[in-house]
Design a protein around this motif. Sequence first.
Motif, PDB file in Angstrom:
ATOM      1  N   ILE A   2       0.830  -1.195   0.000  1.00  0.00           N
ATOM      2  CA  ILE A   2       0.000   0.000   0.000  1.00  0.00           C
ATOM      3  C   ILE A   2       0.864   1.243   0.000  1.00  0.00           C
ATOM      4  O   ILE A   2       0.567   2.213  -0.674  1.00  0.00           O
ATOM      5  CB  ILE A   2      -0.951  -0.007   1.210  1.00  0.00           C
ATOM      6  N   GLN A   3       1.986   1.193   0.725  1.00  0.00           N
ATOM      7  CA  GLN A   3       2.834   2.372   0.808  1.00  0.00           C
ATOM      8  C   GLN A   3       3.270   2.807  -0.584  1.00  0.00           C
ATOM      9  O   GLN A   3       3.188   3.971  -0.921  1.00  0.00           O
ATOM     10  CB  GLN A   3       4.048   2.067   1.689  1.00  0.00           C
ATOM     11  N   SER A   4       3.697   1.880  -1.422  1.00  0.00           N
ATOM     12  CA  SER A   4       4.146   2.265  -2.754  1.00  0.00           C
ATOM     13  C   SER A   4       2.981   2.688  -3.632  1.00  0.00           C
ATOM     14  O   SER A   4       3.144   3.491  -4.521  1.00  0.00           O
ATOM     15  CB  SER A   4       4.913   1.104  -3.407  1.00  0.00           C
ATOM     16  N   GLU A   5       1.802   2.151  -3.361  1.00  0.00           N
ATOM     17  CA  GLU A   5       0.643   2.552  -4.149  1.00  0.00           C
ATOM     18  C   GLU A   5       0.219   3.974  -3.823  1.00  0.00           C
ATOM     19  O   GLU A   5      -0.315   4.679  -4.658  1.00  0.00           O
ATOM     20  CB  GLU A   5      -0.554   1.632  -3.851  1.00  0.00           C
ATOM     21  N   VAL A   6       0.465   4.402  -2.585  1.00  0.00           N
ATOM     22  CA  VAL A   6      -0.054   5.668  -2.122  1.00  0.00           C
ATOM     23  C   VAL A   6       0.892   6.822  -2.389  1.00  0.00           C
ATOM     24  O   VAL A   6       0.478   7.954  -2.494  1.00  0.00           O
ATOM     25  CB  VAL A   6      -0.381   5.566  -0.603  1.00  0.00           C
ATOM     26  N   ASP A  22      -7.852   8.498  -6.264  1.00  0.00           N
ATOM     27  CA  ASP A  22      -9.208   8.034  -6.559  1.00  0.00           C
ATOM     28  C   ASP A  22      -9.205   6.554  -6.910  1.00  0.00           C
ATOM     29  O   ASP A  22     -10.085   5.804  -6.472  1.00  0.00           O
ATOM     30  CB  ASP A  22      -9.820   8.840  -7.712  1.00  0.00           C
ATOM     31  N   ALA A  23      -8.213   6.126  -7.686  1.00  0.00           N
ATOM     32  CA  ALA A  23      -8.120   4.720  -8.068  1.00  0.00           C
ATOM     33  C   ALA A  23      -7.870   3.855  -6.843  1.00  0.00           C
ATOM     34  O   ALA A  23      -8.453   2.767  -6.704  1.00  0.00           O
ATOM     35  CB  ALA A  23      -7.014   4.518  -9.098  1.00  0.00           C
ATOM     36  N   LEU A  24      -7.007   4.313  -5.943  1.00  0.00           N
ATOM     37  CA  LEU A  24      -6.741   3.556  -4.726  1.00  0.00           C
ATOM     38  C   LEU A  24      -8.006   3.443  -3.886  1.00  0.00           C
ATOM     39  O   LEU A  24      -8.350   2.362  -3.414  1.00  0.00           O
ATOM     40  CB  LEU A  24      -5.628   4.210  -3.908  1.00  0.00           C
ATOM     41  N   ILE A  25      -8.710   4.542  -3.731  1.00  0.00           N
ATOM     42  CA  ILE A  25      -9.942   4.544  -2.940  1.00  0.00           C
ATOM     43  C   ILE A  25     -10.963   3.598  -3.559  1.00  0.00           C
ATOM     44  O   ILE A  25     -11.599   2.805  -2.864  1.00  0.00           O
ATOM     45  CB  ILE A  25     -10.501   5.977  -2.804  1.00  0.00           C
ATOM     46  N   ARG A  37      -7.768  -2.124   4.707  1.00  0.00           N
ATOM     47  CA  ARG A  37      -6.890  -1.579   3.667  1.00  0.00           C
ATOM     48  C   ARG A  37      -6.859  -0.055   3.727  1.00  0.00           C
ATOM     49  O   ARG A  37      -5.804   0.558   3.567  1.00  0.00           O
ATOM     50  CB  ARG A  37      -7.325  -2.067   2.280  1.00  0.00           C
ATOM     51  N   LEU A  38      -8.008   0.551   3.969  1.00  0.00           N
ATOM     52  CA  LEU A  38      -8.086   2.001   4.099  1.00  0.00           C
ATOM     53  C   LEU A  38      -7.214   2.486   5.254  1.00  0.00           C
ATOM     54  O   LEU A  38      -6.398   3.401   5.103  1.00  0.00           O
ATOM     55  CB  LEU A  38      -9.536   2.444   4.323  1.00  0.00           C
ATOM     56  N   LEU A  39      -7.358   1.837   6.405  1.00  0.00           N
ATOM     57  CA  LEU A  39      -6.596   2.252   7.578  1.00  0.00           C
ATOM     58  C   LEU A  39      -5.106   1.985   7.385  1.00  0.00           C
ATOM     59  O   LEU A  39      -4.269   2.806   7.782  1.00  0.00           O
ATOM     60  CB  LEU A  39      -7.120   1.548   8.827  1.00  0.00           C
ATOM     61  N   ALA A  40      -4.759   0.864   6.755  1.00  0.00           N
ATOM     62  CA  ALA A  40      -3.349   0.558   6.485  1.00  0.00           C
ATOM     63  C   ALA A  40      -2.745   1.604   5.552  1.00  0.00           C
ATOM     64  O   ALA A  40      -1.603   2.034   5.739  1.00  0.00           O
ATOM     65  CB  ALA A  40      -3.204  -0.838   5.890  1.00  0.00           C
ATOM     66  N   ALA A  41      -3.498   2.036   4.553  1.00  0.00           N
ATOM     67  CA  ALA A  41      -3.014   3.068   3.629  1.00  0.00           C
ATOM     68  C   ALA A  41      -2.799   4.379   4.373  1.00  0.00           C
ATOM     69  O   ALA A  41      -1.800   5.073   4.160  1.00  0.00           O
ATOM     70  CB  ALA A  41      -3.999   3.259   2.476  1.00  0.00           C
ATOM     71  N   MET A  42      -3.706   4.711   5.275  1.00  0.00           N
ATOM     72  CA  MET A  42      -3.577   5.950   6.041  1.00  0.00           C
ATOM     73  C   MET A  42      -2.365   5.908   6.964  1.00  0.00           C
ATOM     74  O   MET A  42      -1.627   6.891   7.077  1.00  0.00           O
ATOM     75  CB  MET A  42      -4.860   6.209   6.833  1.00  0.00           C
ATOM     76  N   VAL A  43      -2.130   4.764   7.606  1.00  0.00           N
ATOM     77  CA  VAL A  43      -0.967   4.626   8.480  1.00  0.00           C
ATOM     78  C   VAL A  43       0.317   4.743   7.661  1.00  0.00           C
ATOM     79  O   VAL A  43       1.272   5.404   8.077  1.00  0.00           O
ATOM     80  CB  VAL A  43      -1.015   3.292   9.262  1.00  0.00           C
ATOM     81  N   ALA A  44       0.339   4.135   6.480  1.00  0.00           N
ATOM     82  CA  ALA A  44       1.528   4.207   5.620  1.00  0.00           C
ATOM     83  C   ALA A  44       1.815   5.654   5.232  1.00  0.00           C
ATOM     84  O   ALA A  44       2.966   6.103   5.284  1.00  0.00           O
ATOM     85  CB  ALA A  44       1.329   3.341   4.372  1.00  0.00           C
TER      86      ALA A  44
END
Length: 134
Positions: A2-6, A22-25, A37-44
């Motif tokens: 997720i980190q690299s995606e974000v 938008d694509a990630l969301i 996944r949402l929370l993991a992306a936010m933490v990253a």
Amino acid sequence: MIQSEVVGSADPSGGAPSPMADALIASLGEGEEAIDRLLAAMVAIKRQQRSLDDQLNALLDQLQQLHERGEVDTAFHFNDTAFSWSPGRQLFSYPEPVLAMEQQLKLARKVAEGDGTATRRHGRSFWTIKLPGA
């Protein structure tokens, strides 16, 4: 993952999310796994933000040293980016009579809140994200 995606997904102008965000969301889906996944992306992102803030602060300290030595001006442009130094907000230490008046005001505010004469309203809502050890 997720980190690299974000990375780079926020709009640099501070506006709405970019198409990448938008694509990630949209890819998060629904249900508990999507929330994870949402929370993991936010933490990253928050971890990246902390790391970048640390790096930027170290560089700003170096720039401040250059300024103190007279090697850079208080305002200049570099690669179409404006830099300007500010001496900071001016702060005051008040004499005792003023501090006493401030205490009276605070007490009057508490009384108004308690007796209902002060009107309650909410500011803009927000989330706070605190990483471990923060």
